[in-house]
Design an enzyme around this catalytic site. Structure first.
Site, mmCIF file in Angstrom:
data_model
loop_
_atom_site.group_PDB
_atom_site.id
_atom_site.type_symbol
_atom_site.label_atom_id
_atom_site.label_comp_id
_atom_site.label_asym_id
_atom_site.label_seq_id
_atom_site.Cartn_x
_atom_site.Cartn_y
_atom_site.Cartn_z
ATOM 1 N N ARG A 58 0.902 -1.053 0.031
ATOM 2 C CA ARG A 58 0.017 -0.009 -0.156
ATOM 3 C C ARG A 58 0.950 1.516 -0.121
ATOM 4 O O ARG A 58 0.342 2.130 -0.498
ATOM 5 C CB ARG A 58 -0.925 0.059 1.164
ATOM 6 N N TYR A 111 -16.070 15.481 -15.354
ATOM 7 C CA TYR A 111 -16.900 14.261 -15.177
ATOM 8 C C TYR A 111 -17.798 14.103 -14.137
ATOM 9 O O TYR A 111 -17.586 14.551 -12.959
ATOM 10 C CB TYR A 111 -15.664 13.249 -14.984
ATOM 11 N N ASP A 183 -7.483 17.722 -15.250
ATOM 12 C CA ASP A 183 -7.712 16.330 -15.546
ATOM 13 C C ASP A 183 -7.812 15.975 -17.073
ATOM 14 O O ASP A 183 -8.438 16.635 -17.861
ATOM 15 C CB ASP A 183 -9.343 15.977 -15.191
ATOM 16 N N LYS A 208 -8.597 4.794 -19.032
ATOM 17 C CA LYS A 208 -9.416 5.124 -20.309
ATOM 18 C C LYS A 208 -8.291 4.930 -21.398
ATOM 19 O O LYS A 208 -7.841 3.798 -21.835
ATOM 20 C CB LYS A 208 -9.757 6.509 -20.520
HETATM 21 C C1 LIG Z 1 -13.505 8.167 -16.174
HETATM 22 C C2 LIG Z 1 -12.902 9.423 -16.136
HETATM 23 C C3 LIG Z 1 -12.678 9.790 -14.376
HETATM 24 C C4 LIG Z 1 -12.745 8.762 -13.551
HETATM 25 O O1 LIG Z 1 -11.808 7.811 -13.775
HETATM 26 P P1 LIG Z 1 -11.983 6.081 -13.126
HETATM 27 O O2 LIG Z 1 -10.850 5.496 -13.489
HETATM 28 O O3 LIG Z 1 -13.138 5.677 -13.943
HETATM 29 O O4 LIG Z 1 -12.152 6.237 -11.692
HETATM 30 C C5 LIG Z 1 -12.218 11.184 -14.203
HETATM 31 N N1 LIG Z 1 -12.270 11.956 -15.252
HETATM 32 C C6 LIG Z 1 -12.651 11.742 -16.367
HETATM 33 C C7 LIG Z 1 -12.504 12.697 -17.408
HETATM 34 C C8 LIG Z 1 -12.762 10.377 -16.964
HETATM 35 O O5 LIG Z 1 -13.146 10.149 -18.138
#
Ligand SMILES: *Cc1c(COP(=O)(O)O)cnc(C)c1O
Length: 397
Positions: A58, A111, A183, A208
């Site tokens: 961790r 998001y 982000d 993603k």
């Molecule tokens: C999917 C996504 C998240 C969250 O990511 P996870 O891996 O599903 O927790 C945050 N920001 C954006 C722009 C996303 O597309």
């Protein structure tokens, strides 16, 4: 057989008998170990003092470190960390940097889960939040407060693909001394590198495009200032936001082909946007590299004329036509994610944006006929053929 003094059996339970070899593996090894043993207390002490090496997974493990270093290289970052999901990367930023009484300013089309954290969870912890339109830097500036500690934006919004006024937002973050976190999931370092432009923090849902195969849920976050970076790493370990070695291993494997996948998916997206724009029954196509995109000039400057792999379109005929479209293209998964090797289709009104009122959705243009496409790396003709045929069938209904 015990107690007779002749017993040469030994306790082998935790004796690792890994065969020695002069040669080394080409692929990254995958030790799932939760814990690492030290030779003696002095060695343990020395390791803690140096801050290198591993004790408990961790707190850190080799696969997370290998993956983080590779994403660092793409983002022009140093000391980035991998987290158990994109949301935990955002969580590490919020939990690591904010205290009760602070204010956070977010983009109003973040998001969905990020919006939820800002509007529901942070206020519960005594942290003020507000949202403003990131395509309008003056609106963002007007929403700053004396106690604003953090600005959180996405460069390209989901699902309407509006492009933030990053230059304006970078300027007001500098002028006000407020940390700016970006982000970068949608844009990826292939289109935009926030730290190089002056942002303080870059965040990814590695789930993603970076990992790219819809088989690992992970996040990443890096900060320019080492003190901020330390606060993020501490939050990651203390709140247990850390990732599993296997997910990191999968993501690192996926990352090897990220740039190739991205370029192919982007080329496919440009072709698909063009084909859909010519399709009867399509009311509009939203793709940042198209001249009819509302932020086309800004997109050209910010993303270097590239459009990315995401596009959205609006189909005539409302929910009935939307249902028909999805039924008519069975080889394009209808699944609310993005960045997979395959093209996937999502319908925000019934998934990511179902929590909004119809009026709230109408305000941002998310109608019942609105679809978002995450374009994959298939043969372009196959995807274009299937989707345009499905559109023809759907609007005939
Ligand atoms: C999917 C996504 C998240 C969250 O990511 P996870 O891996 O599903 O927790 C945050 N920001 C954006 C722009 C996303 O597309």
């Amino acid at each position: 057989m015990t107690g007779n003094g002749n017993d040469d059996r030994r306790n082998t339970v935790r004796r690792i008998a890994w065969p020695e070899s002069r040669s080394r593996p080409v692929a990254t090894p995958l030790p799932p170990s939760v814990v690492y043993r030290a030779a003696q207390p002095d060695a343990m002490d020395a390791q803690y003092l140096e801050g290198t090496g591993y004790t408990y997974a961790r707190e850190g493990h080799p696969n997370a470190e290998v993956l983080a270093a590779k994403i660092d290289a793409l983002e022009g970052a140093t000391g980035g960390i991998v987290t158990g999901s994109g949301m935990s990367a955002i969580g590490a930023v919020l939990l690591g940097l904010l205290k009760s009484g602070d204010h956070v300013l977010g983009g109003n089309q973040l998001y969905g889960r990020s919006l939820r954290l800002l509007t529901q969870d942070l206020p519960r912890l005594g942290i003020e939040t507000s949202l403003a339109d990131p395509t309008d830097a003056a609106a963002m500036a007007a929403a700053l407060r004396p106690n604003t500690r953090l600005i959180l934006v996405e460069t390209v919004s989901n699902p309407t693909l509006r492009v933030a006024d990053m230059e304006g937002i970078l300027g007001l973050s500098r002028a006000s001394g407020t940390l700016l976190a970006v982000d970068n999931t949608f844009t990826t370092p292939r289109l935009y590198r926030p730290l190089e432009q002056g942002a303080d923090i870059v965040i990814h849902s590695v789930t993603k495009l970076l990992a790219g195969h819809s088989d690992a849920t992970l996040g990443y976050v890096a900060a320019r200032d080492p003190e901020v970076a330390l606060a993020l790493a501490t939050a990651n370990a203390s709140w247990g936001l850390t990732p599993s070695p296997f997910d990191c291993w999968l993501a690192e494997r996926g990352l090897q082909s990220f740039q190739l996948r991205f370029d192919r998916a982007q080329a496919n997206a440009a072709l698909l946007a063009e084909a859909l724009a010519d399709c009867p029954g399509i009311l509009r196509v939203i793709y940042p590299a198209r001249p009819d995109h509302p932020d086309h000039n800004r997109a050209t400057g910010l993303l270097g004329g590239q459009g990315g792999n995401m596009l959205s379109f609006e189909l005539e005929g409302g929910r009935a036509a939307a249902n028909a479209l999805v039924r008519a293209c069975p080889d394009i998964p209808f699944a609310p994610t993005l960045g997979d090797v395959a093209t996937t289709l999502s319908h925000p009104a019934s998934s990511s944006h179902r929590g909004l009122t119809p009026e709230g959705r109408a305000e941002i243009g998310v109608t019942e006929g609105f679809f978002r496409v995450s374009v994959g790396i298939e043969e372009p003709d196959l995807v274009i053929g299937e989707l345009t045929r499905a559109v023809r069938e759907a609007v005939r209904c």
